[in-house]
Structures are given as structure tokens and as C-alpha cells.
Motif scaffolding. Structure first.
Motif, PDB file in Angstrom:
ATOM      1  N   VAL A   1      -4.345  21.864   1.198  1.00 16.43           N
ATOM      2  CA  VAL A   1      -5.419  22.743   1.671  1.00 16.43           C
ATOM      3  C   VAL A   1      -6.093  22.188   2.924  1.00 16.43           C
ATOM      4  O   VAL A   1      -7.125  22.710   3.348  1.00 16.43           O
ATOM      5  N   SER A   2      -5.521  21.164   3.525  1.00 20.26           N
ATOM      6  CA  SER A   2      -6.108  20.556   4.718  1.00 20.26           C
ATOM      7  C   SER A   2      -6.124  21.526   5.888  1.00 20.26           C
ATOM      8  O   SER A   2      -5.154  22.257   6.110  1.00 20.26           O
ATOM      9  N   PRO A   3      -7.192  21.507   6.667  1.00 21.25           N
ATOM     10  CA  PRO A   3      -7.236  22.337   7.874  1.00 21.25           C
ATOM     11  C   PRO A   3      -6.148  21.978   8.890  1.00 21.25           C
ATOM     12  O   PRO A   3      -5.810  22.792   9.731  1.00 21.25           O
ATOM     13  N   LEU A   4      -5.587  20.780   8.795  1.00 18.11           N
ATOM     14  CA  LEU A   4      -4.532  20.382   9.731  1.00 18.11           C
ATOM     15  C   LEU A   4      -3.141  20.801   9.276  1.00 18.11           C
ATOM     16  O   LEU A   4      -2.166  20.585   9.982  1.00 18.11           O
ATOM     17  N   GLY A   5      -3.045  21.378   8.092  1.00 17.80           N
ATOM     18  CA  GLY A   5      -1.766  21.890   7.607  1.00 17.80           C
ATOM     19  C   GLY A   5      -0.665  20.854   7.532  1.00 17.80           C
ATOM     20  O   GLY A   5      -0.883  19.743   7.055  1.00 17.80           O
ATOM     21  N   TRP A   6       0.514  21.204   8.030  1.00 12.26           N
ATOM     22  CA  TRP A   6       1.704  20.363   7.894  1.00 12.26           C
ATOM     23  C   TRP A   6       1.513  18.965   8.455  1.00 12.26           C
ATOM     24  O   TRP A   6       2.122  18.012   7.969  1.00 12.26           O
ATOM     25  N   ILE A   7       0.679  18.820   9.468  1.00  9.79           N
ATOM     26  CA  ILE A   7       0.462  17.496  10.054  1.00  9.79           C
ATOM     27  C   ILE A   7      -0.135  16.555   9.005  1.00  9.79           C
ATOM     28  O   ILE A   7       0.292  15.410   8.868  1.00  9.79           O
ATOM     29  N   ASP A   8      -1.106  17.050   8.246  1.00 11.55           N
ATOM     30  CA  ASP A   8      -1.725  16.241   7.201  1.00 11.55           C
ATOM     31  C   ASP A   8      -0.787  16.065   6.012  1.00 11.55           C
ATOM     32  O   ASP A   8      -0.808  15.024   5.354  1.00 11.55           O
ATOM     33  N   TRP A   9       0.036  17.074   5.727  1.00 11.09           N
ATOM     34  CA  TRP A   9       0.991  16.939   4.622  1.00 11.09           C
ATOM     35  C   TRP A   9       1.941  15.778   4.910  1.00 11.09           C
ATOM     36  O   TRP A   9       2.189  14.942   4.041  1.00 11.09           O
ATOM     37  N   VAL A  10       2.452  15.746   6.131  1.00 12.81           N
ATOM     38  CA  VAL A  10       3.448  14.738   6.491  1.00 12.81           C
ATOM     39  C   VAL A  10       2.799  13.385   6.777  1.00 12.81           C
ATOM     40  O   VAL A  10       3.096  12.389   6.124  1.00 12.81           O
ATOM     41  N   PHE A  11       1.903  13.345   7.753  1.00 13.29           N
ATOM     42  CA  PHE A  11       1.361  12.064   8.207  1.00 13.29           C
ATOM     43  C   PHE A  11       0.334  11.478   7.244  1.00 13.29           C
ATOM     44  O   PHE A  11       0.261  10.253   7.100  1.00 13.29           O
ATOM     45  N   GLY A  12      -0.445  12.327   6.592  1.00 11.85           N
ATOM     46  CA  GLY A  12      -1.394  11.827   5.596  1.00 11.85           C
ATOM     47  C   GLY A  12      -0.660  11.187   4.426  1.00 11.85           C
ATOM     48  O   GLY A  12      -1.006  10.093   3.968  1.00 11.85           O
ATOM     49  N   THR A  13       0.366  11.863   3.956  1.00 16.42           N
ATOM     50  CA  THR A  13       1.164  11.337   2.841  1.00 16.42           C
ATOM     51  C   THR A  13       1.906  10.076   3.263  1.00 16.42           C
ATOM     52  O   THR A  13       1.886   9.064   2.540  1.00 16.42           O
ATOM     53  N   LEU A  14       2.535  10.106   4.423  1.00 16.28           N
ATOM     54  CA  LEU A  14       3.271   8.944   4.913  1.00 16.28           C
ATOM     55  C   LEU A  14       2.343   7.743   5.118  1.00 16.28           C
ATOM     56  O   LEU A  14       2.679   6.616   4.747  1.00 16.28           O
ATOM     57  N   GLY A  15       1.164   7.985   5.673  1.00 11.42           N
ATOM     58  CA  GLY A  15       0.190   6.906   5.866  1.00 11.42           C
ATOM     59  C   GLY A  15      -0.200   6.258   4.552  1.00 11.42           C
ATOM     60  O   GLY A  15      -0.302   5.031   4.443  1.00 11.42           O
ATOM     61  N   THR A  16      -0.406   7.073   3.520  1.00 12.16           N
ATOM     62  CA  THR A  16      -0.761   6.549   2.207  1.00 12.16           C
ATOM     63  C   THR A  16       0.375   5.726   1.623  1.00 12.16           C
ATOM     64  O   THR A  16       0.153   4.645   1.079  1.00 12.16           O
ATOM     65  N   VAL A  17       1.583   6.233   1.722  1.00 14.51           N
ATOM     66  CA  VAL A  17       2.733   5.494   1.198  1.00 14.51           C
ATOM     67  C   VAL A  17       2.887   4.153   1.931  1.00 14.51           C
ATOM     68  O   VAL A  17       3.138   3.117   1.301  1.00 14.51           O
ATOM     69  N   ILE A  18       2.698   4.149   3.232  1.00 15.28           N
ATOM     70  CA  ILE A  18       2.814   2.904   4.001  1.00 15.28           C
ATOM     71  C   ILE A  18       1.745   1.903   3.584  1.00 15.28           C
ATOM     72  O   ILE A  18       2.041   0.753   3.262  1.00 15.28           O
ATOM     73  N   MET A  19       0.480   2.339   3.566  1.00 17.64           N
ATOM     74  CA  MET A  19      -0.593   1.376   3.279  1.00 17.64           C
ATOM     75  C   MET A  19      -0.578   0.902   1.826  1.00 17.64           C
ATOM     76  O   MET A  19      -0.885  -0.256   1.546  1.00 17.64           O
ATOM     77  N   THR A  20      -0.207   1.753   0.891  1.00 19.30           N
ATOM     78  CA  THR A  20      -0.151   1.305  -0.501  1.00 19.30           C
ATOM     79  C   THR A  20       1.061   0.414  -0.754  1.00 19.30           C
ATOM     80  O   THR A  20       1.000  -0.501  -1.571  1.00 19.30           O
ATOM     81  N   THR A  21       2.148   0.648  -0.026  1.00 16.84           N
ATOM     82  CA  THR A  21       3.316  -0.233  -0.131  1.00 16.84           C
ATOM     83  C   THR A  21       2.977  -1.623   0.403  1.00 16.84           C
ATOM     84  O   THR A  21       3.314  -2.642  -0.217  1.00 16.84           O
ATOM     85  N   ILE A  22       2.302  -1.677   1.524  1.00 18.19           N
ATOM     86  CA  ILE A  22       1.877  -2.969   2.079  1.00 18.19           C
ATOM     87  C   ILE A  22       0.940  -3.672   1.095  1.00 18.19           C
ATOM     88  O   ILE A  22       1.084  -4.874   0.838  1.00 18.19           O
ATOM     89  N   THR A  23      -0.003  -2.930   0.544  1.00 14.54           N
ATOM     90  CA  THR A  23      -0.921  -3.500  -0.449  1.00 14.54           C
ATOM     91  C   THR A  23      -0.140  -4.084  -1.621  1.00 14.54           C
ATOM     92  O   THR A  23      -0.401  -5.210  -2.051  1.00 14.54           O
ATOM     93  N   TYR A  24       0.809  -3.325  -2.139  1.00 15.74           N
ATOM     94  CA  TYR A  24       1.602  -3.790  -3.284  1.00 15.74           C
ATOM     95  C   TYR A  24       2.306  -5.114  -2.954  1.00 15.74           C
ATOM     96  O   TYR A  24       2.234  -6.073  -3.734  1.00 15.74           O
ATOM     97  N   PHE A  25       2.977  -5.177  -1.826  1.00 12.36           N
ATOM     98  CA  PHE A  25       3.735  -6.383  -1.485  1.00 12.36           C
ATOM     99  C   PHE A  25       2.825  -7.584  -1.206  1.00 12.36           C
ATOM    100  O   PHE A  25       3.167  -8.714  -1.537  1.00 12.36           O
ATOM    101  N   LEU A  26       1.664  -7.345  -0.621  1.00 14.57           N
ATOM    102  CA  LEU A  26       0.749  -8.456  -0.350  1.00 14.57           C
ATOM    103  C   LEU A  26       0.070  -8.990  -1.616  1.00 14.57           C
ATOM    104  O   LEU A  26      -0.348 -10.148  -1.647  1.00 14.57           O
ATOM    105  N   THR A  27      -0.050  -8.141  -2.627  1.00 17.42           N
ATOM    106  CA  THR A  27      -0.824  -8.541  -3.815  1.00 17.42           C
ATOM    107  C   THR A  27       0.013  -8.756  -5.076  1.00 17.42           C
ATOM    108  O   THR A  27      -0.532  -9.172  -6.096  1.00 17.42           O
ATOM    109  N   ARG A  28       1.289  -8.517  -5.033  1.00 18.35           N
ATOM    110  CA  ARG A  28       2.079  -8.523  -6.260  1.00 18.35           C
ATOM    111  C   ARG A  28       2.094  -9.870  -6.976  1.00 18.35           C
ATOM    112  O   ARG A  28       2.308  -9.912  -8.188  1.00 18.35           O
ATOM    113  N   ASN A  29       1.861 -10.966  -6.282  1.00 17.23           N
ATOM    114  CA  ASN A  29       1.824 -12.278  -6.929  1.00 17.23           C
ATOM    115  C   ASN A  29       0.405 -12.802  -7.149  1.00 17.23           C
ATOM    116  O   ASN A  29       0.233 -13.912  -7.632  1.00 17.23           O
TER     117      ASN A  29
END
Length: 183
Positions: free
Chosen positions: A71-99
Motif C-alpha cells: 500500500v506504499s505511495p511509491l508502489g513497485w519501487i517500495d515493493w522491490v527496494f524496501g524489501t531488498l533493503g530489509t533482506v540485506i540489512m537483516t542478513t548482515i545483522t544475522y551474520f554479525l551476531t550469530r556467534n
């Protein structure tokens, strides 16, 4: 014969992914006018800390962002880049904190990753969106070169993000005292 314990574990993982994704989307949509745009308060971002405990939450948060951004006002841009940004930052978080064993260290690391890398990606998304004229329900208000625009958006999203991460960090820290979030 299928290993019953493995099947139960997989079912639990799927259920937890679905619950966290739905929770992220619901919290975001509950305060929807404030959850989108160059100045935003997205309290659901506090759930990003979960990625420090288990990689399943990378998927859960990515799905939650995708659902909320439908429902974002930015439409497909937020679907793609918002989701991708979250996956990137949470993946980095996981790898930095897993131990890491210390919950506070995990939350601090997660906060730094999300507030720097995650918000840098979001600011870049806004620069891209507004420079191609995809302003949706809000307008740019930022002028100048690409870096100046990026910096203006970065500065505008960080305060709300930090607030959400602090609130979420306190909740996750308390929750971790009673529930093993890594399982």
C-alpha cells in the motif's frame, strides 16, 4: 517414514515466519500515514532485531515489509527496494551476531546495522524514486545533487528509525529473557 521431529520443526519455522511477517505488516498498517515517506515512524522496524537470533526472521521481515509496502505511495519501487533493503540489512545483522551470546550486544549491533546500512538503502530508494518522478502521495522537497538529496533523506529517516529500534530493542530484550528466540 518422514522424520516427525524434523517435520514439526519445519512447521514451527513456517508458523513463526508467518506470524512475524503478519505482525510487521499489521503494526506498519496500523499507523500507515506515518509509516511511509521521507519522514516516517515505522514502529514495526523494532522487529528487525529478531534477525540477530535466527535467520528465519530474515525471511519473515522481508515478507512483512513486502506485505506492508503493497500500500506504499511509491508502489513497485517500495515493493522491490524496501524489501531488498530489509533482506540485506537483516542478513548482515544475522551474520554479525550469530556467534554473540549477549542479548544487549546483539541489539546494539542490529541497531547500528539498521540505522546505517538499512537507512542508507532507504535514502537511496527515495533519491531514485523522486528523481524518476514516482513521488506518489508525498513530494521530494529535496533539491541539489544526488549526494545532497541522499543525505537529506538519510537524515530525515534516521530519527524515526532509531526511536523504533529502541522501543523494539527493549521489547525484544525483555522477550528474550523468557523465550529462546534462537529456536
Amino acid at each position: 517414514m518422514v522424520n516427525e521431529k524434523k517435520t514439526t520443526g519445519q512447521g514451527r519455522n513456517v508458523a513463526l515466519v508467518a506470524v512475524v511477517a503478519a505482525l510487521y505488516a499489521a503494526i506498519t498498517l496500523m499507523i500507515a500515514p506515518f509509516s511511509f515517506g521521507p519522514v516516517q515512524l515505522r514502529l514495526s522496524e523494532g522487529l528487525n532485531h529478531l534477525a540477530a537470533w535466527n535467520k528465519r526472521y530474515i525471511v519473515a521481515l522481508g515478507l512483512g515489509v513486502l506485505l506492508a509496502n503493497l500500500v506504499s505511495p511509491l508502489g513497485w519501487i517500495d515493493w522491490v527496494f524496501g524489501t531488498l533493503g530489509t533482506v540485506i540489512m537483516t542478513t548482515i545483522t544475522y551474520f554479525l551476531t550469530r556467534n554473540m551470546k549477549n542479548a544487549l550486544a546483539k541489539i546494539i549491533t542490529s541497531t547500528v546495522v539498521v540505522a546505517t546500512i538499512g537507512m542508507a538503502i532507504l535514502a537511496g530508494e527515495f533519491v531514485f524514486a523522486f528523481n524518476i518522478g514516482a513521488s506518489g502521495a508525498f513530494s521530494s522537497g529535496s533539491h541539489g545533487g544526488i549526494f545532497a538529496q541522499w543525505l537529506a533523506y538519510y537524515i530525515s529517516v534516521v530519527p524515526g528509525e532509531l526511536f523504533s529500534l529502541i522501543v523494539g530493542g527493549v521489547i525484544i530484550y525483555i522477550l528474550n529473557k523468557t523465550i529462546d528466540l534462537s529456536k
